[in-house]
Scaffold this motif. Structure first.
Motif, PDB file in Angstrom:
ATOM      1  N   GLY A 176       0.606  -1.074   0.074  1.00 17.64           N
ATOM      2  CA  GLY A 176      -0.130   0.175   0.051  1.00 17.64           C
ATOM      3  C   GLY A 176       1.273   1.443   0.011  1.00 17.64           C
ATOM      4  N   PHE A 177       1.762   1.111   0.972  1.00 18.94           N
ATOM      5  CA  PHE A 177       2.990   2.025   1.124  1.00 18.94           C
ATOM      6  C   PHE A 177       3.601   2.286  -0.730  1.00 18.94           C
ATOM      7  CE2 PHE A 177       6.773   3.785   0.745  1.00 18.94           C
ATOM      8  CZ  PHE A 177       6.895   4.409   2.005  1.00 18.94           C
ATOM      9  N   ASN A 178       3.976   1.417  -0.763  1.00 21.69           N
ATOM     10  CA  ASN A 178       4.273   2.329  -2.677  1.00 21.69           C
ATOM     11  C   ASN A 178       3.105   2.309  -3.770  1.00 21.69           C
ATOM     12  OD1 ASN A 178       7.081   2.119  -1.875  1.00 21.69           O
ATOM     13  ND2 ASN A 178       7.086  -0.806  -2.403  1.00 21.69           N
ATOM     14  N   GLY A 179       2.032   1.724  -3.630  1.00 21.17           N
ATOM     15  CA  GLY A 179       1.927   2.189  -4.476  1.00 21.17           C
ATOM     16  C   GLY A 179       1.028   3.876  -4.382  1.00 21.17           C
ATOM     17  N   VAL A 180       0.887   4.599  -2.898  1.00 20.90           N
ATOM     18  CA  VAL A 180       1.436   6.184  -2.990  1.00 20.90           C
ATOM     19  C   VAL A 180       2.749   6.500  -3.039  1.00 20.90           C
ATOM     20  CG1 VAL A 180       0.644   8.370  -1.663  1.00 20.90           C
ATOM     21  CG2 VAL A 180      -0.093   5.871  -1.300  1.00 20.90           C
ATOM     22  N   PHE A 181       3.764   5.930  -2.739  1.00 21.68           N
ATOM     23  CA  PHE A 181       4.729   6.818  -3.389  1.00 21.68           C
ATOM     24  C   PHE A 181       5.025   6.498  -4.572  1.00 21.68           C
ATOM     25  CE2 PHE A 181       9.238   6.457  -3.149  1.00 21.68           C
ATOM     26  CZ  PHE A 181       9.683   8.480  -3.402  1.00 21.68           C
ATOM     27  N   TYR A 182       5.458   5.211  -5.522  1.00 26.18           N
ATOM     28  CA  TYR A 182       5.505   5.332  -6.053  1.00 26.18           C
ATOM     29  C   TYR A 182       5.105   6.107  -7.607  1.00 26.18           C
ATOM     30  CZ  TYR A 182       9.673   2.362  -5.181  1.00 26.18           C
ATOM     31  OH  TYR A 182      10.644   2.089  -4.745  1.00 26.18           O
ATOM     32  N   GLY A 183       3.596   5.654  -6.942  1.00 29.80           N
ATOM     33  CA  GLY A 183       2.294   6.438  -7.612  1.00 29.80           C
ATOM     34  C   GLY A 183       3.130   7.980  -7.673  1.00 29.80           C
ATOM     35  N   LEU A 216      -7.593   8.687  -6.729  1.00 30.92           N
ATOM     36  CA  LEU A 216      -8.177   7.805  -5.768  1.00 30.92           C
ATOM     37  C   LEU A 216      -7.770   6.701  -5.598  1.00 30.92           C
ATOM     38  CD1 LEU A 216     -11.987   9.672  -6.842  1.00 30.92           C
ATOM     39  CD2 LEU A 216     -10.758   9.899  -4.451  1.00 30.92           C
ATOM     40  N   TYR A 217      -6.982   6.623  -6.667  1.00 28.46           N
ATOM     41  CA  TYR A 217      -6.324   5.141  -6.815  1.00 28.46           C
ATOM     42  C   TYR A 217      -5.558   5.410  -5.567  1.00 28.46           C
ATOM     43  CZ  TYR A 217      -3.659   0.957  -8.480  1.00 28.46           C
ATOM     44  OH  TYR A 217      -2.644   0.862  -8.404  1.00 28.46           O
ATOM     45  N   PHE A 218      -4.801   6.364  -5.761  1.00 29.16           N
ATOM     46  CA  PHE A 218      -3.059   6.561  -5.171  1.00 29.16           C
ATOM     47  C   PHE A 218      -4.509   6.045  -3.124  1.00 29.16           C
ATOM     48  CE2 PHE A 218      -0.729   9.258  -7.140  1.00 29.16           C
ATOM     49  CZ  PHE A 218      -0.489   7.801  -8.280  1.00 29.16           C
ATOM     50  N   VAL A 219      -5.703   6.775  -3.035  1.00 33.12           N
ATOM     51  CA  VAL A 219      -5.943   6.903  -1.631  1.00 33.12           C
ATOM     52  C   VAL A 219      -6.754   5.646  -1.027  1.00 33.12           C
ATOM     53  CG1 VAL A 219      -8.649   7.365  -0.214  1.00 33.12           C
ATOM     54  CG2 VAL A 219      -7.037   9.222  -1.667  1.00 33.12           C
ATOM     55  N   GLY A 220      -7.077   5.236  -2.284  1.00 34.42           N
ATOM     56  CA  GLY A 220      -7.191   3.183  -2.259  1.00 34.42           C
ATOM     57  C   GLY A 220      -6.314   2.629  -1.675  1.00 34.42           C
ATOM     58  N   SER A 221      -4.323   2.955  -1.845  1.00 33.00           N
ATOM     59  CA  SER A 221      -3.802   2.202  -1.878  1.00 33.00           C
ATOM     60  C   SER A 221      -3.107   2.788  -0.303  1.00 33.00           C
ATOM     61  CB  SER A 221      -2.426   2.213  -2.558  1.00 33.00           C
ATOM     62  OG  SER A 221      -2.253   1.737  -3.916  1.00 33.00           O
ATOM     63  N   ALA A 222      -3.397   3.825   0.080  1.00 35.68           N
ATOM     64  CA  ALA A 222      -3.236   4.127   1.384  1.00 35.68           C
ATOM     65  C   ALA A 222      -4.178   3.647   2.695  1.00 35.68           C
ATOM     66  CB  ALA A 222      -3.296   5.856   1.459  1.00 35.68           C
ATOM     67  N   VAL A 223      -5.274   3.299   1.922  1.00 29.27           N
ATOM     68  CA  VAL A 223      -6.263   2.427   2.516  1.00 29.27           C
ATOM     69  C   VAL A 223      -5.840   1.042   3.770  1.00 29.27           C
ATOM     70  CG1 VAL A 223      -8.567   1.370   3.011  1.00 29.27           C
ATOM     71  CG2 VAL A 223      -8.499   4.102   2.413  1.00 29.27           C
ATOM     72  N   ILE A 224      -4.996   0.555   2.224  1.00 29.09           N
ATOM     73  CA  ILE A 224      -4.604  -0.509   2.557  1.00 29.09           C
ATOM     74  C   ILE A 224      -3.340  -1.101   3.590  1.00 29.09           C
ATOM     75  CG2 ILE A 224      -3.080  -2.724   1.427  1.00 29.09           C
ATOM     76  CD1 ILE A 224      -5.036  -2.704  -1.164  1.00 29.09           C
ATOM     77  N   MET A 225      -2.322  -0.252   3.348  1.00 26.61           N
ATOM     78  CA  MET A 225      -1.543   0.693   3.968  1.00 26.61           C
ATOM     79  C   MET A 225      -2.188   0.639   5.278  1.00 26.61           C
ATOM     80  SD  MET A 225       1.117   3.495   4.196  1.00 26.61           S
ATOM     81  CE  MET A 225      -0.034   5.070   4.388  1.00 26.61           C
ATOM     82  N   ALA A 226      -3.008   1.048   5.732  1.00 23.66           N
ATOM     83  CA  ALA A 226      -3.702   2.101   7.063  1.00 23.66           C
ATOM     84  C   ALA A 226      -3.752   0.131   8.359  1.00 23.66           C
ATOM     85  CB  ALA A 226      -4.511   2.916   7.155  1.00 23.66           C
ATOM     86  N   VAL A 227      -4.599  -0.302   7.002  1.00 24.27           N
ATOM     87  CA  VAL A 227      -5.390  -1.335   7.791  1.00 24.27           C
ATOM     88  C   VAL A 227      -3.710  -2.488   7.888  1.00 24.27           C
ATOM     89  CG1 VAL A 227      -6.493  -3.489   7.315  1.00 24.27           C
ATOM     90  CG2 VAL A 227      -7.049  -1.599   6.905  1.00 24.27           C
ATOM     91  N   SER A 228      -3.003  -2.967   7.058  1.00 24.00           N
ATOM     92  CA  SER A 228      -1.447  -3.582   7.364  1.00 24.00           C
ATOM     93  C   SER A 228      -0.908  -2.955   8.938  1.00 24.00           C
ATOM     94  CB  SER A 228      -0.438  -3.606   6.204  1.00 24.00           C
ATOM     95  OG  SER A 228      -1.800  -3.764   5.126  1.00 24.00           O
ATOM     96  N   VAL A 229      -1.039  -1.740   9.476  1.00 24.22           N
ATOM     97  CA  VAL A 229      -0.437  -1.075   9.921  1.00 24.22           C
ATOM     98  C   VAL A 229      -0.810  -1.059  11.482  1.00 24.22           C
ATOM     99  CG1 VAL A 229       1.244   0.206   8.268  1.00 24.22           C
ATOM    100  CG2 VAL A 229      -0.400   1.564   9.879  1.00 24.22           C
ATOM    101  N   LEU A 230      -2.065  -1.172  11.703  1.00 24.38           N
ATOM    102  CA  LEU A 230      -2.690  -1.304  12.781  1.00 24.38           C
ATOM    103  C   LEU A 230      -3.263  -3.182  13.239  1.00 24.38           C
ATOM    104  CD1 LEU A 230      -5.096   1.536  11.865  1.00 24.38           C
ATOM    105  CD2 LEU A 230      -3.203   1.862  13.416  1.00 24.38           C
TER     106      LEU A 230
END
Length: 447
Positions: A266-273, A423-437
């Motif tokens: 998820g992190f890289n979906g945002v950063f690399y995007g 908004l695609y980047f937002v979806g990646s950030a949500v995946i990241m959020a669930v994982s880190v928690l």
């Protein structure tokens, strides 16, 4: 740079009864080593991000559509992702020093080769070669973090290492734009940065060692400080049957392994995007010229550099105050995930170019706190297995690095804009959020 680092007392020769013990300060070679790694990772991201800054010129010269641009931008990540687990195995087998050296020389030459490309296919091949040769650098950094850093300093070690990503992306915008102006084209810029990178491979061989005892500048006090922490870790690992060299398969039955992988995905979906399409977004959606693209990229990713270093400092400081690893990591990374999601949504709602850059700078500032993830391979697998776990983590992240440029290219080509890409980047950030928690940061996996 360290927090509460003790003064180590040693008796080189037993003094007379009326003389006090000599007090010596440990050397700080581990921090100098990580500053060098910061420089190498910075070069890494200058090189991998150079094509995005030069893309308006490349697009015009080769007459590329948005869909084809997405494919070209993904070439690096496809090869890079495929090589992650093999690179991690090679690091555990042959050592980080050899892998870092070979990686620097290889990707420097491949970057220079990009400047000689004559069509889409040759440029695609050169970009893939950069991906193959760069594959060992980040897992090597994770391995060195495990072998050089005491456990309570690995948060800063991880973020110093990973901070080269936003720093290189930010400086890369200025460096490549300046070199294009200086040399009269994008080809000369690629050749110049490639030669510099290859030269740094020899610097890496000169300074890096696979463990502190092999470095002639490390004194006994620093060794004692590092090895005391490692001995404590090893004792805990023996008690939980978590010591010894393992393959990747035993870790795959644990939730924390998958949280690590999906968090980095998820992190890289945002950063690399943002790394691959961000300069084009500023150029096409916000109508920046080449110089403004360079400065805008510097502002956005420079904020990420500052945020990453701050996140590592806060994490280590908080743990030295007695907070649990789960409290520290879930709180910091949960906050960062929330702000990233809200910031990206905000970018879709604003039209002013300066406001968009400020919001993206805030997104990168908090997104890069997730660079703390480079302390996790050592946490889950110990020093012995940090290489292969770091490779697995980076594989998962770079699968999204491969997917994201293609998907964004398709979105931009189909819609003619960037709103749905954001908004695609937002979806990646949500995946990241669930994982880190959902990850357990408190123990080594008992495989």
């Amino acid at each position: 740079m360290t927090i509460n680092e003790p003064t180590v007392q040693v008796e080189a020769q037993r003094p007379p009864a009326d003389e006090p013990l000599i007090k010596r300060r440990p050397t700080k070679i581990r921090w100098k080593l990580f500053v060098l790694l910061l420089v190498l990772v910075t070069l890494n991201y200058v090189d991998r991000g150079s094509i995005s800054v030069a893309m308006p010129l490349i697009q015009k010269e080769f007459n590329l559509s948005p869909e084809v641009i997405g494919l070209l931008l993904s070439a690096f990540f496809f090869a890079y992702a495929l090589m992650q687990v093999p690179a991690g195995w090679l690091i555990d087998r042959f050592g980080a020093r050899k892998m870092v050296t070979a990686s620097c020389v290889g990707w420097g030459l491949a970057t220079a080769a990009c400047g000689l490309a004559w069509n889409f296919a040759s440029l695609f091949t050169a970009r893939a070669a950069i991906g193959i040769t760069e594959a060992g650098i980040m897992p090597s950094g994770g391995k060195l973090n495990a072998t050089w850093m005491p456990q309570k300093e690995r948060g800063r070690g991880a973020t110093i290492l990973d901070a080269g990503a936003p720093l290189g992306a930010g400086l890369g915008g200025l460096i490549i734009a300046s070199l294009i102006a200086l040399t009269g084209g994008w080809r000369g810029a690629f050749i110049a940065v490639g030669i510099v990178t290859a030269a740094f491979g020899f610097v890496a061989w000169w300074y890096i060692r696979d463990n502190p005892r092999l470095h002639k500048s490390v004194n006994e006090d620093e060794l004692a400080y590092i090895e005391a922490s490692h001995a404590e870790e090893d004792a805990k690992a023996e008690a939980s049957k978590g010591a010894g060299r393992r393959g990747l398969l035993p870790y795959m039955k644990y939730r924390s392994f998958w949280s690590m992988c999906f968090g980095w995905f998820g992190f890289n979906g945002v950063f690399y995007g943002l790394l691959t399409w961000g300069p084009l977004y500023l150029s096409q959606a916000k109508h920046f010229n080449l110089a403004a693209v360079g400065w805008g990229t510097f502002a956005i990713f420079g904020a990420g550099f500052v945020g990453e270093l701050l996140g590592g400092f806060i994490a280590d400081w908080w743990q030295t105050k007695g907070a649990s690893a789960n409290m520290v990591m879930r709180t910091l990374l949960g906050i960062s995930s929330l702000i990233v999601v809200l910031g990206l949504v905000g970018v879709t709602l604003v039209s002013d170019p300066l406001t968009a850059v400020l919001l993206l700078s805030a997104v990168l500032f908090f997104l890069r706190w997730v660079g703390l993830f480079w302390s996790i391979p050592a946490l889950l697998g110990g020093r012995t297995n940090a290489g292969i776990l770091g490779g697995a983590m980076n594989l998962s992240g770079n699968i999204n690095g491969f997917i994201t440029p293609i998907v964004v290219g398709l979105i931009v080509g189909a819609t003619g804009g960037y709103t749905w890409a954001l908004l695609y980047f937002v979806g990646s950030a949500v995946i990241m959020a669930v994982s880190v928690l959902t990850m357990d940061y408190s123990r080594r996996l008992p495989v």
